[in-house]
Design a protein around this motif. Structure first.
Motif, short mmCIF file in Angstrom:
data_model
loop_
_atom_site.label_atom_id
_atom_site.label_comp_id
_atom_site.label_asym_id
_atom_site.label_seq_id
_atom_site.Cartn_x
_atom_site.Cartn_y
_atom_site.Cartn_z
N TRP A 99 2.69 9.27 -0.18
CA TRP A 99 3.91 8.52 -0.02
C TRP A 99 3.75 7.49 1.09
O TRP A 99 3.20 7.79 2.14
N LYS A 100 4.21 6.28 0.85
CA LYS A 100 4.21 5.23 1.86
C LYS A 100 5.63 4.70 1.97
O LYS A 100 6.27 4.38 0.97
N SER A 101 6.13 4.58 3.17
CA SER A 101 7.49 4.15 3.41
C SER A 101 7.73 2.73 2.91
O SER A 101 6.85 1.87 3.00
N SER A 102 8.93 2.49 2.44
CA SER A 102 9.31 1.13 2.05
C SER A 102 9.38 0.23 3.29
O SER A 102 9.34 -0.99 3.18
N HIS A 103 9.44 0.80 4.47
CA HIS A 103 9.45 0.01 5.72
C HIS A 103 8.06 -0.52 6.06
O HIS A 103 7.93 -1.32 6.98
N SER A 104 7.04 -0.05 5.35
CA SER A 104 5.68 -0.51 5.63
C SER A 104 5.56 -2.01 5.35
O SER A 104 4.88 -2.71 6.08
#
Length: 72
Positions: free
Chosen positions: A16-21
């Motif tokens: 999972w990678k944050s949408s804030h990335s």
């Protein structure tokens, strides 16, 4: 959680990678969770090594980061 996920066929983990990335800044990490560990890896090097943390230790880190303990 918002963000994007991807399953690594080699490890079977769902990362999972944050949408804030955001975009291509190159400062992103991905996490995957199992019952015994939180796996953390560099999103630019998905075949590279991953840091494994006990779930409690990772939660303590996230809580400290949210409180600003590590500065800006």
């Amino acid at each position: 959680m918002t963000g994007c996920t991807r399953t690594d066929e080699k490890s079977g983990l769902t990362w999972w990678k944050s949408s804030h990335s955001g975009g291509e800044q190159g400062q992103c990490v991905e996490i995957a969770q199992t019952t015994s560990a939180i796996h953390v890896r560099d999103s630019k090097d998905p075949a590279g090594p991953a840091l494994l943390c006990a779930p409690e230790a990772f939660q303590a880190f996230v809580s400290a980061a949210r409180c600003g303990i590590f500065g800006n």
